[in-house]
Design an enzyme around this catalytic site. Structure first.
Site, PDB file in Angstrom:
ATOM      1  N   GLU A  28      50.818  58.963  -9.213  1.00 52.48           N
ATOM      2  CA  GLU A  28      50.886  58.125  -8.021  1.00 52.48           C
ATOM      3  C   GLU A  28      51.106  56.707  -8.520  1.00 52.48           C
ATOM      4  O   GLU A  28      50.249  56.147  -9.199  1.00 52.48           O
ATOM      5  CB  GLU A  28      49.580  58.188  -7.227  1.00 52.48           C
ATOM      6  CG  GLU A  28      49.381  59.474  -6.485  1.00 52.48           C
ATOM      7  CD  GLU A  28      48.106  59.464  -5.636  1.00 52.48           C
ATOM      8  OE1 GLU A  28      47.225  58.600  -5.821  1.00 52.48           O
ATOM      9  OE2 GLU A  28      48.003  60.356  -4.783  1.00 52.48           O
ATOM     10  N   ARG A  59      64.165  36.583 -16.653  1.00 50.62           N
ATOM     11  CA  ARG A  59      64.109  36.213 -15.235  1.00 50.62           C
ATOM     12  C   ARG A  59      62.809  35.450 -15.007  1.00 50.62           C
ATOM     13  O   ARG A  59      61.734  35.976 -15.259  1.00 50.62           O
ATOM     14  CB  ARG A  59      64.157  37.457 -14.351  1.00 50.62           C
ATOM     15  CG  ARG A  59      65.466  38.215 -14.459  1.00 50.62           C
ATOM     16  CD  ARG A  59      65.484  39.403 -13.508  1.00 50.62           C
ATOM     17  NE  ARG A  59      66.678  40.192 -13.654  1.00 50.62           N
ATOM     18  CZ  ARG A  59      67.803  40.004 -12.943  1.00 50.62           C
ATOM     19  NH1 ARG A  59      67.867  39.061 -12.049  1.00 50.62           N
ATOM     20  NH2 ARG A  59      68.852  40.780 -13.158  1.00 50.62           N
ATOM     21  N   HIS A  62      59.264  32.213 -11.727  1.00 39.55           N
ATOM     22  CA  HIS A  62      59.449  31.969 -10.307  1.00 39.55           C
ATOM     23  C   HIS A  62      58.128  32.050  -9.542  1.00 39.55           C
ATOM     24  O   HIS A  62      57.259  32.852  -9.883  1.00 39.55           O
ATOM     25  CB  HIS A  62      60.404  33.013  -9.714  1.00 39.55           C
ATOM     26  CG  HIS A  62      61.729  33.057 -10.387  1.00 39.55           C
ATOM     27  ND1 HIS A  62      62.455  34.207 -10.507  1.00 39.55           N
ATOM     28  CD2 HIS A  62      62.476  32.086 -10.982  1.00 39.55           C
ATOM     29  CE1 HIS A  62      63.590  33.963 -11.147  1.00 39.55           C
ATOM     30  NE2 HIS A  62      63.629  32.679 -11.448  1.00 39.55           N
ATOM     31  N   TYR A 131      58.738  45.962  -8.279  1.00 39.39           N
ATOM     32  CA  TYR A 131      57.503  45.267  -7.958  1.00 39.39           C
ATOM     33  C   TYR A 131      57.334  45.116  -6.462  1.00 39.39           C
ATOM     34  O   TYR A 131      58.267  44.898  -5.717  1.00 39.39           O
ATOM     35  CB  TYR A 131      57.374  43.929  -8.692  1.00 39.39           C
ATOM     36  CG  TYR A 131      58.483  42.933  -8.494  1.00 39.39           C
ATOM     37  CD1 TYR A 131      58.340  41.878  -7.599  1.00 39.39           C
ATOM     38  CD2 TYR A 131      59.650  43.024  -9.229  1.00 39.39           C
ATOM     39  CE1 TYR A 131      59.333  40.944  -7.437  1.00 39.39           C
ATOM     40  CE2 TYR A 131      60.649  42.096  -9.079  1.00 39.39           C
ATOM     41  CZ  TYR A 131      60.491  41.052  -8.174  1.00 39.39           C
ATOM     42  OH  TYR A 131      61.497  40.134  -8.013  1.00 39.39           O
ATOM     43  N   GLU A 142      61.036  28.888  -2.699  1.00 34.75           N
ATOM     44  CA  GLU A 142      61.031  29.335  -4.090  1.00 34.75           C
ATOM     45  C   GLU A 142      61.164  28.153  -5.039  1.00 34.75           C
ATOM     46  O   GLU A 142      61.918  27.216  -4.799  1.00 34.75           O
ATOM     47  CB  GLU A 142      62.170  30.323  -4.360  1.00 34.75           C
ATOM     48  CG  GLU A 142      62.116  30.861  -5.782  1.00 34.75           C
ATOM     49  CD  GLU A 142      63.238  31.829  -6.108  1.00 34.75           C
ATOM     50  OE1 GLU A 142      62.972  32.762  -6.868  1.00 34.75           O
ATOM     51  OE2 GLU A 142      64.359  31.635  -5.621  1.00 34.75           O
ATOM     52  N   ASP A 173      67.665  29.318 -13.393  1.00 44.09           N
ATOM     53  CA  ASP A 173      66.596  29.272 -14.394  1.00 44.09           C
ATOM     54  C   ASP A 173      66.911  28.281 -15.513  1.00 44.09           C
ATOM     55  O   ASP A 173      66.009  27.639 -16.052  1.00 44.09           O
ATOM     56  CB  ASP A 173      66.325  30.667 -14.958  1.00 44.09           C
ATOM     57  CG  ASP A 173      65.685  31.584 -13.924  1.00 44.09           C
ATOM     58  OD1 ASP A 173      65.152  31.071 -12.911  1.00 44.09           O
ATOM     59  OD2 ASP A 173      65.711  32.804 -14.124  1.00 44.09           O
TER      60      ASP A 173
END
Length: 185
Positions: A28, A59, A62, A131, A142, A173
């Site tokens: 799970e 990445r 953020h 995610y 952001e 970035d």
């Protein structure tokens, strides 16, 4: 589920139970009741994100100044170094970071609560990252922090850079400000 608080105890490394045999495995990946019992937390997740990136892609870092997002991060294929930076101005760990290696083989997940900047570096040829977030993506809110800011001194493994002189970054970035110029929460 095993839960290990990291050096910033609000960030948790989770290892779910995996049931395997010669056919493969079952697990799970998320169960609200078990997550709450193991962590004492009951976040409401509203969005799932999925990225696929090549070796050397970085990445982040953020975060959102309004509608901050808690994130439950896992890797379904490949390996990453996942990093969380505390941007909560009133926190005793403000400006500190923690990291964990996550991979499709380990099945480990990282809980990053609201108030943290998040980023990851792909260490394998390819990585697929999933995610869950506790709030919706809001591009107008952001913000980003420069990945190599000397104030943070994040220990990014050079093995993840591939053949280049540094990681592969998006234009956003590359243009991110340093930590001291960033908006905390």
């Amino acid at each position: 589920m095993d839960v290990i608080p990291l050096a910033i105890p609000d960030v948790l490394l989770l290892t779910p139970r995996v049931h395997g045999d010669e056919r493969g495995y079952f697990m799970e990946s998320f169960n609200q009741r078990d997550f709450a019992a193991a962590t004492g937390l009951a976040p409401t997740f509203v969005q799932d994100n999925h990225s696929r990136s090549a070796r050397g892609v970085l990445r982040g870092l953020h975060y959102q100044v309004k509608q901050p997002q808690g994130k439950l991060v896992r890797v379904v294929a490949g390996e990453i170094l996942d990093v969380a930076v505390d941007v909560r101005r009133r926190s005793p760990t403000y400006g500190r970071w923690v990291s964990a290696r996550l991979s499709g083989d380990s099945h480990r997940q990282l809980w990053i609560p609201e108030g943290f900047a998040h980023g990851f570096l792909v260490l394998s040829d390819v990585a697929e990252v999933l995610y869950k977030t506790t709030d919706y993506y809001a591009p107008e809110h952001e913000r980003a922090i420069r990945w190599d800011d000397p104030q943070l001194a994040i220990d990014w493994p050079r093995e993840g850079w591939g053949d280049g002189p540094g990681p592969h970054l998006s234009a956003k970035d590359r243009a991110a400000p340093g930590f001291l110029a960033s908006e905390g929460l």
